[in-house]
Design a protein around this motif. Sequence first.
Motif, PDB file in Angstrom:
ATOM      1  N   THR A  22     -88.089  66.414  59.363  1.00 22.74           N
ATOM      2  CA  THR A  22     -88.507  65.891  58.595  1.00 22.74           C
ATOM      3  C   THR A  22     -90.214  65.430  58.259  1.00 22.74           C
ATOM      4  O   THR A  22     -90.684  65.548  58.071  1.00 22.74           O
ATOM      5  N   LEU A  23     -89.999  64.014  60.368  1.00 26.68           N
ATOM      6  CA  LEU A  23     -91.678  64.345  60.294  1.00 26.68           C
ATOM      7  C   LEU A  23     -92.118  64.676  60.465  1.00 26.68           C
ATOM      8  O   LEU A  23     -93.980  64.781  60.436  1.00 26.68           O
ATOM      9  N   VAL A  24     -92.060  66.247  60.899  1.00 26.14           N
ATOM     10  CA  VAL A  24     -93.140  67.351  61.506  1.00 26.14           C
ATOM     11  C   VAL A  24     -93.610  67.830  59.467  1.00 26.14           C
ATOM     12  O   VAL A  24     -94.686  67.956  59.603  1.00 26.14           O
ATOM     13  N   ALA A  25     -92.564  67.425  59.017  1.00 23.31           N
ATOM     14  CA  ALA A  25     -93.115  67.956  57.582  1.00 23.31           C
ATOM     15  C   ALA A  25     -94.085  67.308  56.680  1.00 23.31           C
ATOM     16  O   ALA A  25     -95.207  67.334  55.936  1.00 23.31           O
ATOM     17  N   GLU A  26     -93.051  65.939  57.270  1.00 22.23           N
ATOM     18  CA  GLU A  26     -94.119  64.489  56.448  1.00 22.23           C
ATOM     19  C   GLU A  26     -95.593  64.204  57.214  1.00 22.23           C
ATOM     20  O   GLU A  26     -97.000  63.971  56.505  1.00 22.23           O
ATOM     21  N   ASN A  27     -95.617  64.931  58.829  1.00 20.09           N
ATOM     22  CA  ASN A  27     -97.116  65.150  58.593  1.00 20.09           C
ATOM     23  C   ASN A  27     -98.112  65.650  58.221  1.00 20.09           C
ATOM     24  O   ASN A  27     -99.259  65.861  58.423  1.00 20.09           O
ATOM     25  N   VAL A  28     -97.202  67.516  57.789  1.00 21.81           N
ATOM     26  CA  VAL A  28     -97.798  68.454  57.457  1.00 21.81           C
ATOM     27  C   VAL A  28     -98.555  67.719  55.931  1.00 21.81           C
ATOM     28  O   VAL A  28     -99.860  68.161  55.734  1.00 21.81           O
ATOM     29  N   ALA A  29     -97.628  67.033  55.691  1.00 29.90           N
ATOM     30  CA  ALA A  29     -97.948  66.812  54.159  1.00 29.90           C
ATOM     31  C   ALA A  29     -99.232  65.774  54.023  1.00 29.90           C
ATOM     32  O   ALA A  29     -99.424  65.833  53.295  1.00 29.90           O
ATOM     33  N   ASN A  30     -99.288  65.264  54.923  1.00 32.14           N
ATOM     34  CA  ASN A  30    -100.324  63.817  55.592  1.00 32.14           C
ATOM     35  C   ASN A  30    -101.341  64.360  56.154  1.00 32.14           C
ATOM     36  O   ASN A  30    -102.025  64.119  56.520  1.00 32.14           O
ATOM     37  N   VAL A  75     -93.777  62.086  83.612  1.00 28.69           N
ATOM     38  CA  VAL A  75     -93.413  61.438  82.318  1.00 28.69           C
ATOM     39  C   VAL A  75     -95.399  61.260  81.501  1.00 28.69           C
ATOM     40  O   VAL A  75     -95.262  60.332  81.786  1.00 28.69           O
ATOM     41  N   ILE A  76     -95.830  62.297  79.990  1.00 27.53           N
ATOM     42  CA  ILE A  76     -97.062  61.973  80.229  1.00 27.53           C
ATOM     43  C   ILE A  76     -97.183  61.928  78.684  1.00 27.53           C
ATOM     44  O   ILE A  76     -96.309  62.585  78.150  1.00 27.53           O
ATOM     45  N   ASP A  77     -97.541  60.637  78.348  1.00 27.35           N
ATOM     46  CA  ASP A  77     -97.910  60.700  76.870  1.00 27.35           C
ATOM     47  C   ASP A  77     -99.137  61.691  76.300  1.00 27.35           C
ATOM     48  O   ASP A  77     -99.999  61.993  76.356  1.00 27.35           O
ATOM     49  N   GLU A  78     -98.236  61.818  74.773  1.00 24.73           N
ATOM     50  CA  GLU A  78     -98.673  62.956  74.159  1.00 24.73           C
ATOM     51  C   GLU A  78    -100.074  62.036  73.323  1.00 24.73           C
ATOM     52  O   GLU A  78     -99.536  61.133  72.410  1.00 24.73           O
ATOM     53  N   THR A  79    -100.953  62.472  73.598  1.00 21.72           N
ATOM     54  CA  THR A  79    -102.447  62.485  72.927  1.00 21.72           C
ATOM     55  C   THR A  79    -102.760  63.711  71.669  1.00 21.72           C
ATOM     56  O   THR A  79    -101.985  64.303  71.623  1.00 21.72           O
ATOM     57  N   PRO A  80    -103.029  63.207  70.541  1.00 23.04           N
ATOM     58  CA  PRO A  80    -103.947  64.014  69.756  1.00 23.04           C
ATOM     59  C   PRO A  80    -104.544  64.706  70.305  1.00 23.04           C
ATOM     60  O   PRO A  80    -105.345  64.868  71.017  1.00 23.04           O
ATOM     61  N   LEU A  92    -102.623  70.422  62.427  1.00 18.48           N
ATOM     62  CA  LEU A  92    -101.881  70.770  62.354  1.00 18.48           C
ATOM     63  C   LEU A  92    -101.400  72.463  63.059  1.00 18.48           C
ATOM     64  O   LEU A  92     -99.939  72.692  62.675  1.00 18.48           O
ATOM     65  N   PRO A  93    -101.855  72.830  64.003  1.00 13.40           N
ATOM     66  CA  PRO A  93    -101.539  74.091  65.106  1.00 13.40           C
ATOM     67  C   PRO A  93    -100.595  72.622  65.753  1.00 13.40           C
ATOM     68  O   PRO A  93     -99.115  73.522  66.584  1.00 13.40           O
ATOM     69  N   GLN A  94    -100.748  71.795  66.749  1.00 11.96           N
ATOM     70  CA  GLN A  94     -99.106  70.659  66.545  1.00 11.96           C
ATOM     71  C   GLN A  94     -98.600  70.270  66.176  1.00 11.96           C
ATOM     72  O   GLN A  94     -97.456  70.419  67.278  1.00 11.96           O
ATOM     73  N   GLU A  95     -98.153  70.627  64.801  1.00 14.28           N
ATOM     74  CA  GLU A  95     -97.301  70.580  63.991  1.00 14.28           C
ATOM     75  C   GLU A  95     -95.953  72.268  64.337  1.00 14.28           C
ATOM     76  O   GLU A  95     -95.158  72.085  64.324  1.00 14.28           O
ATOM     77  N   MET A  96     -97.071  72.817  63.439  1.00 18.17           N
ATOM     78  CA  MET A  96     -96.219  74.032  63.715  1.00 18.17           C
ATOM     79  C   MET A  96     -95.600  74.358  65.270  1.00 18.17           C
ATOM     80  O   MET A  96     -95.188  74.885  65.300  1.00 18.17           O
TER      81      MET A  96
END
Length: 126
Positions: A22-30, A75-80, A92-96
């Motif tokens: 659901t969060l991935v879909a929300e990210n893609v929608a926005n 543990v590594i924090d994920e950055t955009p 988008l590639p990261q969300e896919m």
Amino acid sequence: MDSLYIFGLASQRTSYLAQRQTLVAENVANVDTPGYTSKDLSSFTEALDATSLRMARSQATHLAALDSAAGNSEVIDETPWNVKHSGNSVSLPQEMLKAGEVSREYALGTSVVKSFHRMLIMSAKG
């Protein structure tokens, strides 16, 4: 012998995967919304570690490989991957890739539950 709640654990993992999808879909929608920040859930393993459910050893040599692997992990924090001029951090590639992870984890979970269910049915017949 302690009770094994594999079906309950599988149900909780499926709920986690549904929330993550659901969060991935929300990210893609926005993806084009100015100032929108990408969201994700912490891993299921981290959430499970916060509970009282722990793996137990019957002998010190059991699960020894996990001890050596755990010592080397970090543990590594994920950055955009990129932030647009509008302040949007959705890639988008990261969300896919996240959507693919969710799909693989769901398929693995259902396969494990299906196998366990078959084993349970076979033991009841025999």
